[in-house]
Scaffold this motif. Structure first.
Motif, PDB file in Angstrom:
ATOM      1  N   PRO A 270       0.843  -1.213   0.000  1.00 48.68           N
ATOM      2  CA  PRO A 270       0.000   0.000   0.000  1.00 48.68           C
ATOM      3  C   PRO A 270       0.873   1.256   0.000  1.00 48.68           C
ATOM      4  N   VAL A 271       0.562   2.202  -0.909  1.00 44.72           N
ATOM      5  CA  VAL A 271       1.360   3.442  -0.995  1.00 44.72           C
ATOM      6  C   VAL A 271       0.517   4.677  -0.671  1.00 44.72           C
ATOM      7  N   GLY A 272      -0.794   4.512  -0.529  1.00 47.43           N
ATOM      8  CA  GLY A 272      -1.617   5.598  -0.013  1.00 47.43           C
ATOM      9  C   GLY A 272      -2.030   6.645  -1.023  1.00 47.43           C
ATOM     10  N   ALA A 273      -1.717   6.467  -2.305  1.00 55.11           N
ATOM     11  CA  ALA A 273      -2.135   7.450  -3.330  1.00 55.11           C
ATOM     12  C   ALA A 273      -2.168   6.739  -4.675  1.00 55.11           C
ATOM     13  N   VAL A 274      -2.676   7.461  -5.666  1.00 53.98           N
ATOM     14  CA  VAL A 274      -2.790   6.880  -7.017  1.00 53.98           C
ATOM     15  C   VAL A 274      -1.394   6.587  -7.559  1.00 53.98           C
TER      16      VAL A 274
END
Length: 513
Positions: A270-274
């Protein structure tokens, strides 16, 4: 009113009479005001023959004594003729002015005149418009007549305006009669006299024989696997150089690592942004993935495959030593925190603006990023082992869409909206500029051989360039109905694929020698 006297150098003021004289001469009149050029001429000598001469001067002596000068000239000419210096004129041969052009022609030759008879071009027969009482639909309205007059004579459908008369007696003489006869004569004598040798060719033979698709195998024919797991649209994916693993980035804020052969999701990051772009390092001895998220690029070690390879990659990144003096860079290199290292993230490269694309150099140490920053710095080239970034361009070459490293030579390809520029990184100069003939380039791929480039565009075209041939497209393919989003070459087979908004991927066979 003052003029300079050239002889004395003094300035002379002109009087009214002198000014008027100058103005008369400038207008082309006579200088004297009283002179009349049109006064009646006086006939000094009468036209009637008189018996007495006008003058009574006695005749010259030379008028009745032979001239000595002439005698000398004649004797010189006689001497020259005797010596043969002057030849008498040869009598003219009585040659006829006209001669038979084909008199010496062999009557049995293949190109004999009678065998090569060309019939005169036929005059087109008159139609309804030529009638003296044409149907009303053939008569021109005032607007059509005005348009006909404004047209070029060569562009007119009819070379006359149809007219209606009560009877044949009321038809006047045709004004263009001589003109038309003259044009007919031109048609007859300018008619090409060469007979074209007609070759009977089957039109089917002129079309190149396309190979059967069966002979072009292997190529993808059926859907084999679906990689399920992302909850939002998948924007980008990249395959490892070994072909065993696949990485995909999605709008759900995650990066997933898959096994290609089984479609099994091995890891989720998970990287938290598009995620705008992912790129797997093409060097098989380095296990590293670049992920573009918002304004930063993450360098991720996925930890898949050979453990020795994974450990060697970490060792390569950790062997960096900070230089003694801080260098000014366009980005910030931030080592990952222990929590992020646990997820696999090794380095964070902080850009000031949103990152649109990342791509690796073939050796695996350098990579480039495209930043959405119109008018200013848009392309950056980074070196992972030295943690060093630079802006290669002094001024921006337009709105940059995507970039690629050349697979073999030190070239860097930069695609702007309408064109692709190829830069030589060693010489630091522009080598070539490819004109795409497209409105807006969306994607670009370079053939592994290095001499062919394909570009997809948002106006549903695919331009294929042969770099040895021309800076214009070798082929412009319009297979898709809507915008082309992505293009790719196969690493081994003569195939390239294009994916479009019309929901289709088209695989083309493009042999490159």
């Amino acid at each position: 009113r003052t003029v300079q006297d050239r002889q004395t150098g003094a300035d002379v003021a002109l009087s009214e009479e002198q000014l008027e004289l100058i103005q008369r001469l400038q207008r082309g009149h006579f200088g004297d005001v009283n002179f009349d050029p049109y006064e009646p001429a006086v006939d000094f000598f009468s036209h009637e023959v008189r018996i007495h001469p006008v003058t009574n001067r006695p005749a010259d002596k030379r008028s009745f004594i032979p001239s000595l000068v002439e005698k000398e000239k004649v004797s010189k000419l006689v001497h020259a003729i005797k010596m043969g210096w002057i030849q008498p004129r040869k009598p003219k041969e009585n040659v006829p002015t006209f001669y038979d052009l084909w008199a010496r022609e062999d009557p049995n030759s293949v190109l004999g005149r009678h065998k090569m008879h060309v019939p005169a071009p036929k005059i087109p027969l008159p139609g309804h418009a030529e009638s003296y009482n044409p149907p009303p639909e053939f008569l021109l309205s005032p607007e059509e007549k005005l348009a006909w007059e404004q047209q070029d004579p060569a562009e007119r459908r009819l070379n006359f305006i149809p007219q209606k008369f009560r009877s044949l007696r009321a038809v006047p003489a045709y004004p263009r009669f001589i003109h038309e006869r003259f044009e007919r004569c031109l048609d007859l004598y300018l008619c090409p006299r060469q007979r074209k040798m007609r070759v009977n060719v089957d039109p089917e033979d002129l079309i190149p024989k396309l190979p059967r698709p069966r002979d072009l195998q292997p190529f993808p024919t059926t859907q084999a696997l679906i990689y399920r797991g992302h909850s939002s649209l998948v924007r980008t994916l990249s395959v490892s150089p070994s072909g065993q693993w696949l990485v995909s980035g999605s709008d759900d804020g995650s990066v997933r690592f898959w096994e290609v052969s089984s479609a099994r999701c091995l890891r989720t990051l998970p990287v938290g942004a598009v995620v705008k772009s992912v790129a797997w390092n093409p060097n098989p001895s380095i296990c590293l993935v670049a992920v573009a998220v918002d304004e930063q690029v993450l360098l991720v070690n996925p930890g898949l495959g050979d453990r020795l390879l994974v450990a060697a990659t970490d060792q390569l990144l950790d062997s960096w030593e900070a230089p003694e003096e801080e260098r000014i860079q366009p980005v910030r290199w931030i080592p990952a925190s222990p929590e992020e290292r646990g997820k696999g993230i090794r380095l964070l490269v902080q850009h000031g603006k949103p990152v649109m694309q990342v791509t690796w150099h073939g050796k695996g140490d350098y990579w480039a990023s495209v930043v959405r920053n119109p008018g200013s710095r848009q392309v950056l080239i980074h070196q992972s082992s030295r943690r060093w970034s630079q802006d290669p361009f002094r001024k921006s070459p337009g709105m940059i869409q995507c970039v690629q490293f050349h697979p073999l030579r030190p070239y860097f390809l930069v695609a702007s909206q309408r064109s692709v520029r190829i830069y030589n990184l060693l010489r630091q100069e522009l080598t070539k500029k490819l004109q795409s003939n497209c409105q807006w380039i969306s994607s670009m791929a370079v053939h592994p051989g290095g001499d062919n480039v394909i570009c997809g565009s948002y106006d549903s075209k695919l331009a294929w360039f042969d770099l040895d041939l021309s800076t214009r497209p070798y082929r412009l393919l319009r297979h898709h109905g809507r915008a082309v989003r992505s293009v790719a070459f196969h690493r081994r087979y003569p195939l390239f694929a294009s994916a479009s908004d019309d929901g289709s991927v088209i695989v083309c066979h493009g042999m490159v020698y």
